[in-house]
Design an enzyme around this catalytic site. Sequence first.
Site, PDB file in Angstrom:
ATOM      1  N   LYS A  79       0.854  -1.193   0.000  1.00  0.00           N
ATOM      2  CA  LYS A  79       0.000   0.000   0.000  1.00  0.00           C
ATOM      3  C   LYS A  79       0.888   1.241   0.000  1.00  0.00           C
ATOM      4  O   LYS A  79       1.884   1.310   0.743  1.00  0.00           O
ATOM      5  CB  LYS A  79      -0.881  -0.033   1.251  1.00  0.00           C
ATOM      6  CG  LYS A  79      -1.896   1.099   1.332  1.00  0.00           C
ATOM      7  CD  LYS A  79      -2.782   0.920   2.566  1.00  0.00           C
ATOM      8  CE  LYS A  79      -3.855   1.975   2.680  1.00  0.00           C
ATOM      9  NZ  LYS A  79      -4.701   1.788   3.881  1.00  0.00           N
ATOM     10  N   SER A 154      -9.548   1.608   2.964  1.00  0.00           N
ATOM     11  CA  SER A 154      -8.731   2.344   2.028  1.00  0.00           C
ATOM     12  C   SER A 154      -7.672   1.508   1.317  1.00  0.00           C
ATOM     13  O   SER A 154      -7.090   1.962   0.335  1.00  0.00           O
ATOM     14  CB  SER A 154      -8.047   3.497   2.768  1.00  0.00           C
ATOM     15  OG  SER A 154      -7.204   2.987   3.782  1.00  0.00           O
ATOM     16  N   SER A 178      -9.564  -0.597   7.301  1.00  0.00           N
ATOM     17  CA  SER A 178      -9.068  -0.551   5.917  1.00  0.00           C
ATOM     18  C   SER A 178      -8.346  -1.783   5.409  1.00  0.00           C
ATOM     19  O   SER A 178      -8.020  -1.852   4.224  1.00  0.00           O
ATOM     20  CB  SER A 178      -8.159   0.651   5.736  1.00  0.00           C
ATOM     21  OG  SER A 178      -8.957   1.790   5.603  1.00  0.00           O
TER      22      SER A 178
HETATM   23  N1  GLN Z   1     -12.884   4.041   6.469  1.00  0.00           N
HETATM   24  C1  GLN Z   1     -12.296   4.520   7.684  1.00  0.00           C
HETATM   25  C2  GLN Z   1     -11.894   5.961   7.507  1.00  0.00           C
HETATM   26  O1  GLN Z   1     -12.232   6.479   6.518  1.00  0.00           O
HETATM   27  C3  GLN Z   1     -11.105   3.666   8.047  1.00  0.00           C
HETATM   28  C4  GLN Z   1      -9.920   3.970   7.235  1.00  0.00           C
HETATM   29  C5  GLN Z   1      -8.726   3.163   7.606  1.00  0.00           C
HETATM   30  O2  GLN Z   1      -8.816   2.143   8.283  1.00  0.00           O
HETATM   31  N2  GLN Z   1      -7.589   3.644   7.168  1.00  0.00           N
HETATM   32  O3  GLN Z   1     -11.281   6.561   8.327  1.00  0.00           O
END
Ligand code: GLN
Length: 494
Positions: A79, A154, A178
């Site tokens: 990532k 994400s 994410s």
């Molecule tokens: N979807 C959550 C957010 O937008 C979690 C994102 C993540 O785990 N990086 O913050």
Amino acid sequence: MTLNQLTAHEVINLIGKKKITAYEVMQDIFNQIDRIDNSIKAFLVLNREEALKQAKEIDIKVKNGEELPPLAGIAVAVKDIIATRGTETTCGSKILKGFIPPYDATVINRLKEAGAIIIGKTNMDEFAMGSSTENSAFGPTYNPWDLERVPGGSSGGSTAAVAADETFVALGTDTGGSIRQPASLCGMVGLKPTYGRVSRYGLVAYASSLDQIGPITKDVTDCALVMKVISGHDNMDSTSVNLEVPDYLKSCQAGIKDLKIGVPKEYFIEGIDPEVKDALDKALKIFEKLGAKIEEASLPHTEYSLPTYYLIATAEASSNLARYDGVQYGYRVEDYEDLSSMYQKTRSEGFGNEVKRRIMLGTYALSSGYYDAYYLKAQKVRTLIKEDFDKAFSKYDILITPTSPTPAFKLKEKVDDPLTMYLSDIYTIPINLAGIPAISLNCGYNKNNLPIGLQIIGKPFDEETILRAAYNFEQNSEVEKKKPEMNFPQQKSI
Ligand code: GLN
């Protein structure tokens, strides 16, 4: 069948037995990327030449009869929020365009020492803020099961790459879900380790008290293998914990007759897709068949998780993202009058809408006069949420829930409605607030052939038990093991 379709442990086994070469495997990986990544768009950068060279070096070791490290020749996609020396690291943001880190993150060093080969960097929601990978400054990633749908986020690029057989393993990060949510939406295995289990050195910070790096893989065995390599204390991260790292794969071999499983009633809320609930009920029957005891559990403060998370995460993000000022890293506007106009214009142009929204929310929550009412209050509620888990774990060894209330949704479906998007992580966020480990794995498909995920939550630093439960389920589940069809029109190479 091509070699890229195998799992990491199958490849390791075949390379060790000299049935295939690491070079052939790597060629199949890049052939697959060339064939489909114009449709999936999982990768931002590829490391083709270096990867093929490293594969050849592994083959020389095999030829010379040298002992191979545990992940020799295994392709890993990373990532783009994890620092890779000499390879651009953008966090999916225009503001970091052109930033080339001068060092590798600890997880990258550990993977390289284990013989893994970093094949490229993957797309993501900007600074890991999102649940669909639509917030990337470089365009969305598409779900290999259905190109009209999101892969989750994400870590959507990493997860889509694994699901599309473009890599064996990927690293994701999980601040509120994410790793697990995209794993669920793409039918893969994703593990968020206990806070402190895996070093965050070299991970670009979103919300430092919640962020963890973890693996995304095709099966639980691969997940256990990668966890063994990336876990453990690191002097470069003062929040990494000095605890022995168990042999996760070995622990998977034991059964689950002794397990007490709690199923928190608060997770079966309005809005859960009936097919998700159905798949979960069927999965619980398998656990029962394997001898585990299942009871209804309660986590009474669950309903406060989302607001608590969106105060704490945005507060931390507003502070962490202050460093992108056009001076130290990446992007800087060309036209400006003075220093403050340079800051202002660089940040206005460099950040996308969701990141700006969160910086504003977080700055507000931390501002004088509001700190006690918002940030401090959220920290107190966080403690209550953590205590709910402590209480549950005094009775149960693991908790089982769905990972996401719905299967993969359509692109653009939620992008203009942040609150609905935030609900995608309703089952994953409490786990980050409590700092505990959880794994998501596939437990079925809906009538449109979209994967559905199951989440297993464990006690702090007890990744062993969640992996064991997941492994036993995977081996005994009656769910057919499917792959996305991916008959996309022939694509040009990228
Ligand atoms: N979807 C959550 C957010 O937008 C979690 C994102 C993540 O785990 N990086 O913050």
